[in-house]
Write an enzyme that holds these catalytic residues in place. Structure first.
Site, mmCIF file in Angstrom:
data_model
loop_
_atom_site.group_PDB
_atom_site.id
_atom_site.type_symbol
_atom_site.label_atom_id
_atom_site.label_comp_id
_atom_site.label_asym_id
_atom_site.label_seq_id
_atom_site.Cartn_x
_atom_site.Cartn_y
_atom_site.Cartn_z
ATOM 1 N N ARG A 27 -9.059 11.101 0.976
ATOM 2 C CA ARG A 27 -9.060 9.613 1.132
ATOM 3 C C ARG A 27 -10.102 8.889 0.316
ATOM 4 O O ARG A 27 -9.850 7.755 -0.347
ATOM 5 C CB ARG A 27 -8.921 9.032 2.490
ATOM 6 C CG ARG A 27 -7.876 9.630 3.395
ATOM 7 C CD ARG A 27 -8.056 9.065 4.710
ATOM 8 N NE ARG A 27 -7.045 9.726 5.774
ATOM 9 C CZ ARG A 27 -7.091 10.597 6.464
ATOM 10 N NH1 ARG A 27 -8.208 11.191 6.558
ATOM 11 N NH2 ARG A 27 -6.175 11.230 7.374
ATOM 12 N N GLN A 68 5.231 0.600 1.487
ATOM 13 C CA GLN A 68 5.954 1.498 2.598
ATOM 14 C C GLN A 68 5.486 1.129 4.048
ATOM 15 O O GLN A 68 6.265 1.058 5.059
ATOM 16 C CB GLN A 68 6.343 2.833 2.392
ATOM 17 C CG GLN A 68 4.900 3.686 2.204
ATOM 18 C CD GLN A 68 5.104 5.150 2.534
ATOM 19 O OE1 GLN A 68 5.946 5.579 3.060
ATOM 20 N NE2 GLN A 68 3.822 5.939 2.325
ATOM 21 N N ASN A 110 -6.837 2.670 2.307
ATOM 22 C CA ASN A 110 -8.072 3.642 2.156
ATOM 23 C C ASN A 110 -8.960 3.668 1.241
ATOM 24 O O ASN A 110 -8.568 2.962 0.284
ATOM 25 C CB ASN A 110 -7.390 5.155 2.367
ATOM 26 C CG ASN A 110 -7.012 5.561 3.828
ATOM 27 O OD1 ASN A 110 -7.631 5.306 4.693
ATOM 28 N ND2 ASN A 110 -5.940 6.146 3.787
ATOM 29 N N HIS A 134 -12.399 7.294 9.657
ATOM 30 C CA HIS A 134 -10.907 7.690 9.186
ATOM 31 C C HIS A 134 -10.618 8.582 8.130
ATOM 32 O O HIS A 134 -10.743 8.395 7.116
ATOM 33 C CB HIS A 134 -10.037 6.657 8.976
ATOM 34 C CG HIS A 134 -8.653 7.003 8.913
ATOM 35 N ND1 HIS A 134 -7.922 7.645 9.512
ATOM 36 C CD2 HIS A 134 -7.733 6.753 7.532
ATOM 37 C CE1 HIS A 134 -6.611 7.849 9.162
ATOM 38 N NE2 HIS A 134 -6.458 7.170 7.935
ATOM 39 N N ASP A 145 -5.579 8.074 14.284
ATOM 40 C CA ASP A 145 -6.028 9.362 14.616
ATOM 41 C C ASP A 145 -6.244 9.383 16.021
ATOM 42 O O ASP A 145 -5.849 10.604 16.723
ATOM 43 C CB ASP A 145 -7.786 9.307 14.135
ATOM 44 C CG ASP A 145 -7.491 8.955 12.574
ATOM 45 O OD1 ASP A 145 -6.999 9.665 11.895
ATOM 46 O OD2 ASP A 145 -8.352 7.938 12.247
ATOM 47 N N GLN A 200 -10.535 -9.868 -2.461
ATOM 48 C CA GLN A 200 -10.032 -10.517 -1.189
ATOM 49 C C GLN A 200 -10.673 -11.092 -0.366
ATOM 50 O O GLN A 200 -10.362 -12.115 0.437
ATOM 51 C CB GLN A 200 -8.859 -9.649 -0.859
ATOM 52 C CG GLN A 200 -7.498 -9.528 -1.786
ATOM 53 C CD GLN A 200 -6.457 -8.683 -1.477
ATOM 54 O OE1 GLN A 200 -6.585 -8.180 -0.489
ATOM 55 N NE2 GLN A 200 -5.412 -8.489 -2.209
ATOM 56 N N GLY A 207 -3.011 -1.781 -1.355
ATOM 57 C CA GLY A 207 -3.977 -0.828 -2.130
ATOM 58 C C GLY A 207 -3.063 0.410 -2.590
ATOM 59 O O GLY A 207 -1.939 0.416 -2.326
ATOM 60 N N SER A 264 1.652 8.626 5.552
ATOM 61 C CA SER A 264 2.235 8.116 6.671
ATOM 62 C C SER A 264 2.695 6.589 6.813
ATOM 63 O O SER A 264 1.801 5.721 6.289
ATOM 64 C CB SER A 264 1.445 8.414 8.085
ATOM 65 O OG SER A 264 0.021 7.670 7.894
HETATM 66 N N1 LIG Z 1 -6.028 3.803 7.824
HETATM 67 C C1 LIG Z 1 -4.988 4.650 8.167
HETATM 68 O O1 LIG Z 1 -4.695 5.002 9.309
HETATM 69 C C2 LIG Z 1 -3.678 4.832 7.118
HETATM 70 C C3 LIG Z 1 -2.496 5.196 7.200
HETATM 71 C C4 LIG Z 1 -1.687 5.231 6.336
HETATM 72 C C5 LIG Z 1 -1.998 4.758 5.032
HETATM 73 N N2 LIG Z 1 -3.028 4.406 5.027
HETATM 74 C C6 LIG Z 1 -3.367 3.619 3.804
HETATM 75 O O2 LIG Z 1 -2.718 2.265 3.524
HETATM 76 C C7 LIG Z 1 -2.481 1.758 2.097
HETATM 77 C C8 LIG Z 1 -1.067 1.644 1.772
HETATM 78 O O3 LIG Z 1 -0.376 2.718 1.855
HETATM 79 P P1 LIG Z 1 1.335 2.621 1.760
HETATM 80 O O4 LIG Z 1 1.972 3.822 1.860
HETATM 81 O O5 LIG Z 1 1.849 1.275 2.350
HETATM 82 O O6 LIG Z 1 1.042 2.453 -0.012
HETATM 83 P P2 LIG Z 1 2.115 1.842 -0.789
HETATM 84 O O7 LIG Z 1 2.054 2.145 -2.361
HETATM 85 O O8 LIG Z 1 3.627 2.095 -0.334
HETATM 86 O O9 LIG Z 1 2.161 0.322 -0.840
HETATM 87 C C9 LIG Z 1 0.896 -0.492 -1.045
HETATM 88 C C10 LIG Z 1 1.270 -1.970 -1.459
HETATM 89 O O10 LIG Z 1 0.025 -2.512 -1.984
HETATM 90 C C11 LIG Z 1 0.382 -3.323 -2.909
HETATM 91 N N3 LIG Z 1 -0.568 -3.783 -3.449
HETATM 92 C C12 LIG Z 1 -1.592 -2.975 -4.534
HETATM 93 N N4 LIG Z 1 -2.418 -3.802 -4.988
HETATM 94 C C13 LIG Z 1 -2.416 -4.819 -4.275
HETATM 95 C C14 LIG Z 1 -3.398 -6.183 -4.020
HETATM 96 N N5 LIG Z 1 -4.325 -6.337 -5.021
HETATM 97 N N6 LIG Z 1 -2.998 -7.064 -3.268
HETATM 98 C C15 LIG Z 1 -1.899 -7.093 -2.429
HETATM 99 N N7 LIG Z 1 -1.240 -5.913 -2.302
HETATM 100 C C16 LIG Z 1 -1.514 -4.865 -3.156
HETATM 101 C C17 LIG Z 1 1.295 -2.486 -3.842
HETATM 102 O O11 LIG Z 1 1.934 -3.162 -4.800
HETATM 103 C C18 LIG Z 1 2.283 -2.072 -2.789
HETATM 104 O O12 LIG Z 1 3.268 -2.651 -2.529
HETATM 105 C C19 LIG Z 1 -2.950 3.202 1.222
HETATM 106 O O13 LIG Z 1 -4.325 3.137 0.844
HETATM 107 C C20 LIG Z 1 -2.980 4.278 2.281
HETATM 108 O O14 LIG Z 1 -3.875 5.293 1.972
HETATM 109 C C21 LIG Z 1 -4.077 4.079 5.896
HETATM 110 O O1 LIG Z 2 -3.836 10.403 5.019
HETATM 111 C C1 LIG Z 2 -3.777 9.691 4.059
HETATM 112 O O2 LIG Z 2 -4.013 9.495 3.013
HETATM 113 C C2 LIG Z 2 -2.715 8.565 4.912
HETATM 114 C C3 LIG Z 2 -3.524 7.922 6.288
HETATM 115 O O3 LIG Z 2 -4.840 7.710 6.208
HETATM 116 C C4 LIG Z 2 -3.338 8.871 7.152
HETATM 117 O O4 LIG Z 2 -3.965 9.280 8.057
HETATM 118 O O5 LIG Z 2 -1.908 9.070 7.236
#
Ligand SMILES: NC(=O)c1ccc[n+]([C@@H]2O[C@H](COP(=O)([O-])OP(=O)(O)OC[C@H]3O[C@@H](n4cnc5c(N)ncnc54)[C@H](O)[C@@H]3O)[C@@H](O)[C@H]2O)c1
Ligand SMILES: O=C(O)C[C@H](O)C(=O)O
Length: 338
Positions: free
Chosen positions: A99, A16, A132, A188, A160, A113, A90, A243
């Site tokens: 997280r 997403q 995360n 984070h 954030d 990777q 991930g 998010s």
């Molecule tokens: N740092 C931040 O502010 C922040 C904000 C939002 C989400 N996130 C994190 O980002 C990550 C992704 O969120 P999302 O909502 O897009 O999740 P999601 O499940 O919609 O998408 C993740 C994608 O990663 C793919 N994937 C899994 N393993 C993989 C690999 N080894 N190599 C390549 N692709 C791989 C999955 O197939 C999927 O398509 C989550 O860990 C989420 O917690 C971080």
């Molecule tokens: O909170 C989560 O797990 C997703 C992301 O890190 C966020 O802050 O929205």
């Protein structure tokens, strides 16, 4: 002369965040409206069909800046020659989880990777880890790609920062673009410390401190902080998904300011280092202190004390410009919290 395209890798591109992020990159929100891009999208085999669909949509959108799209499940092909790598691949946490609870699943991805990036990305590739626990995954990348410049490995805490700006703008009913100099300390996670002690708002009567305008220290010291700390969880509760559009947009902000620079800060250029928080490795180092050799820990603490002494000096020099002595104490307390 036409600019050479920049190659941007997005891992987890069928997910997403990936789905929200790739059109932003193709529209110039990350690297500028005059910078052509080639987007490399990586996902895993079970998501290969969905990834194909994202590629079709990118082509159908006919973005003028988008020169080519690579959509693959092969990590080596995905990493080849990339100048920017946004590591989103991930698993997201679910409601009720922290997280760090996705650590076991996601850390192994970053271990795997790291060497592909190290061997196949452009030597000055800028890496942003979004998945995360973002700080820890960034550290893992650095550990397993030892020849990769550590200063080029960052993680996303800009979300954030943007959340803190949003809270202040809502509270004061001002435009978010008029709020400046908010800082996020820590990583984070729910222990981060949003700090408005240097934050200002542009008003008709000039720049005013956020504390003065809000005039409610109780709110700033409690609800404001917990709202920013818990915003990710609140979104998961509301959407049943984490998010995505705000994460994608903040990833663009992070890379854009890194590559293209930030506007000059009046009076205190030093704060450039702290105002736009990039979750740099220093905070990562602090967040995993027990696992690190003592020497690295000492260096990072020395570094932090340097930052605080420099800040102290600026307070002394520029106290006539709205700096408050009390905020030094607040910052020191924040340092204890990271
Ligand atoms: N740092 C931040 O502010 C922040 C904000 C939002 C989400 N996130 C994190 O980002 C990550 C992704 O969120 P999302 O909502 O897009 O999740 P999601 O499940 O919609 O998408 C993740 C994608 O990663 C793919 N994937 C899994 N393993 C993989 C690999 N080894 N190599 C390549 N692709 C791989 C999955 O197939 C999927 O398509 C989550 O860990 C989420 O917690 C971080
Ligand atoms: O909170 C989560 O797990 C997703 C992301 O890190 C966020 O802050 O929205």
């Amino acid at each position: 002369m036409a600019k050479q395209p920049t190659r941007v890798l997005v891992t987890g591109a069928a997910g997403q965040i990936g789905y929200a992020l790739v059109p932003m990159i193709a529209r110039g929100a990350m690297l500028g409206l005059d910078q052509p891009v080639i987007i490399h999208m990586l996902d895993i085999e079970p998501a290969a069909e969905s990834l194909k669909g994202v590629k079709m949509e990118l082509i159908d959108a006919a973005f003028p800046l988008l020169k080519d799209v690579v959509a693959t499940t092969d990590v080596v092909e995905a990493c080849k020659g990339v100048n920017v790598a946004v590591m989103v691949g991930g698993f997201p946490r679910k409601e009720g989880m922290e997280r760090k609870d996705v650590m076991t699943k996601n850390v192994s991805i970053y271990k795997a990777q790291a060497s592909a990036l190290e061997q196949h990305a452009a030597p000055d590739c800028k890496v942003l880890v979004v998945a995360n626990p973002a700080n820890t995954n960034a550290l893992i990348l650095k550990e397993f790609a030892p020849s990769f410049p550590a200063k080029n490995i960052t993680c996303l805490t800009r979300l954030d920062h943007n959340r803190a700006l949003g809270q202040v703008s809502e509270k004061l009913n001002v435009h978010v673009g008029d709020v400046k100099n908010v800082t996020i300390w820590g990583n984070h996670s729910s222990t981060q410390y949003p700090d408005v002690n240097h934050a200002t708002v542009k008003t008709a009567a000039g720049e005013k401190p956020v504390r003065e305008l809000v005039a409610n220290d109780q709110w700033l010291n409690t609800e404001f902080i917990t709202t920013v700390q818990q915003r990710g969880a609140a979104i998961i509760k509301a959407r049943k998904l984490s998010s995505a559009l705000s994460a994608a947009s903040s990833a663009c902000d992070h890379i854009r300011d890194w590559v293209l620079g930030t506007p000059k800060v009046k009076y205190h250029p030093f704060l450039l280092l702290t105002l736009i928080k990039m979750g740099h490795l220093l905070t990562t180092i602090l967040s995993v202190m027990p696992r690190l050799p003592f020497r690295i820990l000492l260096t990072s603490i020395k570094c932090m004390s340097f930052l605080y002494w420099a800040k102290f000096l600026l307070h002394v020099l520029f106290r006539g410009h709205g700096f408050q002595w009390g905020s030094i104490l607040m910052d020191l307390m924040a340092f204890q919290l990271v």
